[in-house]
Structure formats: C-alpha cells, structure tokens
Design a protein around this motif. Structure first.
Motif, PDB file in Angstrom:
ATOM      1  N   THR A  47      41.893  35.722  51.266  1.00 16.88           N
ATOM      2  CA  THR A  47      42.211  36.614  50.148  1.00 16.88           C
ATOM      3  C   THR A  47      41.073  37.597  49.898  1.00 16.88           C
ATOM      4  O   THR A  47      41.310  38.796  49.698  1.00 16.88           O
ATOM      5  CB  THR A  47      42.495  35.799  48.867  1.00 16.88           C
ATOM      6  N   MET A  51      41.276  41.587  50.177  1.00 16.57           N
ATOM      7  CA  MET A  51      40.920  42.432  49.043  1.00 16.57           C
ATOM      8  C   MET A  51      39.897  43.491  49.442  1.00 16.57           C
ATOM      9  O   MET A  51      39.986  44.639  49.006  1.00 16.57           O
ATOM     10  CB  MET A  51      40.363  41.578  47.903  1.00 16.57           C
ATOM     11  N   HIS A  54      41.758  46.105  51.508  1.00 20.23           N
ATOM     12  CA  HIS A  54      42.674  46.850  50.639  1.00 20.23           C
ATOM     13  C   HIS A  54      41.919  47.805  49.723  1.00 20.23           C
ATOM     14  O   HIS A  54      42.353  48.942  49.489  1.00 20.23           O
ATOM     15  CB  HIS A  54      43.516  45.874  49.811  1.00 20.23           C
ATOM     16  N   ARG A  81      45.712  43.933  43.818  1.00 26.32           N
ATOM     17  CA  ARG A  81      44.693  42.937  44.166  1.00 26.32           C
ATOM     18  C   ARG A  81      44.638  41.808  43.142  1.00 26.32           C
ATOM     19  O   ARG A  81      44.502  40.638  43.501  1.00 26.32           O
ATOM     20  CB  ARG A  81      43.317  43.600  44.302  1.00 26.32           C
TER      21      ARG A  81
END
Length: 132
Positions: A47, A51, A54, A81
C-alpha cells in the motif's frame, strides 16, 4: 510504470524496501504469530509503495493543469489514497487475514522512507551512478 517515475520516487521505494526487510526480520524474531503479522505488514508495504507512485503520478498530472483544476485533481488523488488506506486496514480488520497493527506500520514505511531519502540518495549516487 517505474520508468515514468523520477529518481526521488525510486529512492523512496528503495527506502520502503530497506525498512520492510529490516522490520520483517524483527517481526519474525519477536512475534509469536509470524504469518499473521507478516501478511499485515506486507500488505501495508505494498500500500505504501502504491501510494508513493500514485502521489508522484498525480502531482505530475497536476503540473500540466491550471491552478483550479490542479487543486481539484490533488484533492481527488488525496481522497483516493486515503480510501486505499482505509480499504486495506478495513480488509485486515474484517477478514482477520493479517494484523492491522503491522499493516499500519507497513503503511507508515512511506514516512520512514521520506526521512531516509537523503541517505538513499547518497547510496544511489555512490553505487548506481549519477547517470541513472
């Protein structure tokens, strides 16, 4: 996808990986339920890496927009996010496939990587070279 990312994103990802390896070794030595804690931690690391990428892509896209659209785009990306973090932590909580605490620690690896970035930058410069 990583070819589009800048050097600083690659350094942050390297910081996440280094933190992940060190922390995973500690988790394996200290915790009783190794698989349960490791699954949560690895999901948190994935994750955090997502993030990071992104955030970079959304900022690059916002640069080409006018100020009003850029602000809306950044707010939307932040919301995505945040939703991803809540989704992962909710998945860990409701399915009980991994520890929510180690998942949160994995997600926080992005913060640790940001603090380690000057060190990873020096390592990139020294070992990988200035041309990359």
């Amino acid at each position: 996808m990583l070819k589009r990312c800048s050097l600083i994103v690659k350094e942050l990802l390297m910081g996440i990986v280094v933190f992940g390896i060190i922390t995973e070794l500690i988790l394996l030595l200290v915790t009783q339920d190794k698989i349960f804690n490791s699954i949560g931690f690895v999901l948190g690391l994935i994750t955090a890496a997502g993030m990071c990428i992104h955030m970079h892509v959304s900022l690059e896209d916002a640069i080409d927009m006018d100020s009003g659209d850029a602000q809306k785009h950044i707010n939307k990306a932040y919301g995505i996010r945040t939703a991803a973090v809540l989704l992962v932590l909710g998945l860990l909580f409701y399915t009980n496939i991994g520890s929510i605490i180690t998942g949160f620690i994995g997600i926080m690896s992005l913060k640790v990587a940001a603090y380690l970035q000057p060190i990873t930058h020096k390592c990139f410069q020294k070992y990988i070279g200035k041309g990359r």
